[in-house]
Design an enzyme around this catalytic site. Structure first.
Site, PDB file in Angstrom:
ATOM      1  N   GLY A   1     -30.812  44.262  16.048  1.00  0.00           N
ATOM      2  CA  GLY A   1     -29.420  43.855  15.349  1.00  0.00           C
ATOM      3  C   GLY A   1     -28.933  44.843  14.327  1.00  0.00           C
TER       4      GLY A   1
ATOM      5  N   GLU B   1     -35.658  45.638  21.753  1.00  0.00           N
ATOM      6  CA  GLU B   1     -35.812  44.106  21.919  1.00  0.00           C
ATOM      7  C   GLU B   1     -36.641  43.922  23.040  1.00  0.00           C
ATOM      8  OE1 GLU B   1     -33.044  45.099  21.214  1.00  0.00           O
ATOM      9  OE2 GLU B   1     -32.087  43.890  19.812  1.00  0.00           O
TER      10      GLU B   1
END
Lengths: 259, 256
Positions: free
Chosen positions: A110, A133
């Site tokens: 993020g 991720e």
């Protein structure tokens, strides 16, 4: 400016606004309130006539090491859908003023997606980027796959996204993901210097160029050019166009007002 | 703290001693890991302003321990063991001295090449041993050697694999100085302490950008110099240097 807890935001001199991510204990992990505060700060600066350009930064150790995993760990798909988790993220793209990112240290997940919301990116020689991720059994959800692909191309993007390995600032630069790599000690300073240079340009031009460039990324050449033309014409209704061209003819510096 | 190396700090200098004297300090995977953490420790410790790497016993380092593992994937041994160590060594923004006390062979020579300075005992020698077992120099050897001694000499050393004495190494610029074996440790200590009392930040910046110069053109290097000078100009040591010059006294640098 509203009181923030996860970021600090202030207007500096010379028309620059500075936003710093401020959750140092968790390497600036991005949680929902941070995104909402960021959006609120960006929107306030976007409306603030004093502000010509916005600089976004983290600290020396991390720009942001990722999203706050604890916060979403137990969420299910429907919870996320109902929460509309990325609404504020999407709104970050409506900011019209130039956003310059200054990245030091970790810029993962993020954090990398947030960096990619900046128009221009300065990074420390020691900065590290990446989308880890996949190691958590998920994937980027705030534009990471899309933007990385548009920036570096499909083949390279798949490699980075599939492996989830960190990318050095040098590699990010070679792939066209960031604009400049600078000494760690000077990242923020150089980014602010760049922002100041930008701030001295005609504000309406900056604004419409930004809009047109992002449009060009998605449009066909012809559609992009039509859009470009309308914005080109639009600038002819500005005072700055008259001032700019007059100053050029009179061989003096233009004095732009953003009108 | 460590099993295959020793780590100690004194007078601003971190001493890393390869400590498998019975195996001529040959590298094992444990030693790679320990070297990596020792180098990181030395890099982080603000009290440390110079690093010495040396060997226990009569060898500096004889390279990879060829006994033990059977049929290893050499590529992975490098990627996982040697390469991170070399990267860590180069990225320490402090002077690193190879105190070559004895033979530096194969990857042991590579280790010495990756350091910023080489101080050799008159008993020391260097051997590009790889070719004798049908291998190629690794662990940065092919990068550093031609840059240190020039392409022609590097080819000669790497392909012929002949033993080079400390004196010969000095002649073609591979070592900074050769000292008598009897006073070796004291001489290294003096040299290291001298470096540790210099403006550490400036040395770090010199190291960073001199390394980068190999992969840059003049325009880039001019810009690196501008950035580096701006950074160095903001250090306490720069102020101290200027003040001491004005006051006609010797500067006392703190590495800040």
């Amino acid at each position: 400016m509203s009181k923030f807890t996860t970021i600090t935001a202030k207007v500096e001199e010379d028309g620059i606004a500075l936003i710093e991510l401020n959750r140092p204990k968790v390497l600036n992990a991005i949680n929902r309130s941070m995104v909402s505060e960021l959006l609120s700060a960006f929107e306030q600066f976007d409306r603030d006539g004093r502000v010509k350009a916005i600089v976004l930064t983290g600290n020396n150790r991390a720009f942001a090491a990722g999203a706050d995993i604890d916060e979403m760990m137990n969420d299910d798909a429907i919870t996320l859908e109902l929460l509309n988790q990325f609404k504020d993220w999407d709104q970050l793209h409506t900011i019209k003023k130039p956003i310059i990112g200054a990245v030091s240290g970790y810029c993962f997940g993020g954090g990398f997606e947030l960096a990619l919301c900046c128009d221009i990116l300065f990074a420390s020689e020691k900065a590290q980027f990446g989308f880890p991720e996949i190691k958590l059994g998920v994937m980027p959800g705030a534009g990471g796959t899309v933007k990385l692909t548009k920036l570096m191309g499909q083949k390279k993007a798949l490699e980075w996204l599939w492996l989830g390995e960190p990318m050095s600032a040098k590699e990010a630069h070679q792939h066209g993901v960031i604009n400049r790599v600078v000494a760690p000690e000077l990242v923020l300073e150089e980014a602010v210097k760049f922002a100041r240079t930008i701030a001295s340009k005609a504000p309406l031009s900056l604004r419409l160029i930004k809009e047109t460039v992002y449009k060009a990324v998605d449009d066909s050449v012809l559609d992009g050019m039509q859009f470009e033309r309308k914005n080109f014409y639009l600038l002819f209704s500005s005072e700055d166009q008259k001032e700019g061209m007059k100053a050029f003819a009179e061989k003096r510096r233009a004095n732009f007002k953003g009108k | 703290m460590f099993e295959t190396i020793m780590y100690e700090t004194r007078a601003g200098v971190a001493w890393i001693t390869l400590n498998r004297p019975e195996k001529l300090n040959a590298f094992t995977s444990v030693m790679h890991k320990e070297m990596l953490s020792a180098l990181k420790m030395a890099g982080k410790d603000e009290e440390v302003r110079a690093v010495v790497i040396t060997g226990a016993g009569r060898a500096f380092c004889s390279g990879q321990d060829l006994g033990g593992s059977e049929n290893p994937d050499y590529g992975e041994v490098l990627r996982q063991g040697y390469n991170p160590m070399v990267q860590a060594l180069v990225s320490i923004e402090k002077p690193v001295i190879a105190a070559v006390n004895g033979v530096a062979a194969g990857a042991g020579m590579s280790l010495a090449l990756a350091c910023d300075f080489r101080v050799a005992s008159d008993k020391a020698s260097f051997i590009e041993a790889f070719i004798h077992v049908g291998l190629v120099p690794d662990s940065g050897n092919l990068y550093f050697l031609p840059r240190l001694v020039g392409h022609a000499k590097a080819m000669e050393l790497a392909v012929l694999g002949e033993k080079v004495t400390a004196e010969q190494a000095k002649e073609f610029g591979l070592v900074t100085k050769v000292v008598s074996d009897a006073t070796f440790v004291q001489e290294v200590e003096t040299f290291a302490v001298r470096l540790a009392n210099m403006p550490t930040k400036a040395i770090g910046l010199i190291k960073r950008y001199m390394n980068k110069s190999w992969e840059s053109d003049l325009t880039e290097v001019l810009e690196y110099e501008a950035l580096a000078q701006k950074t160095a100009g903001g250090t306490v040591d720069h102020k101290e240097g200027v003040t001491a010059f004005m006051e006609k006294r010797k500067p006392v640098f703190t590495g800040k």
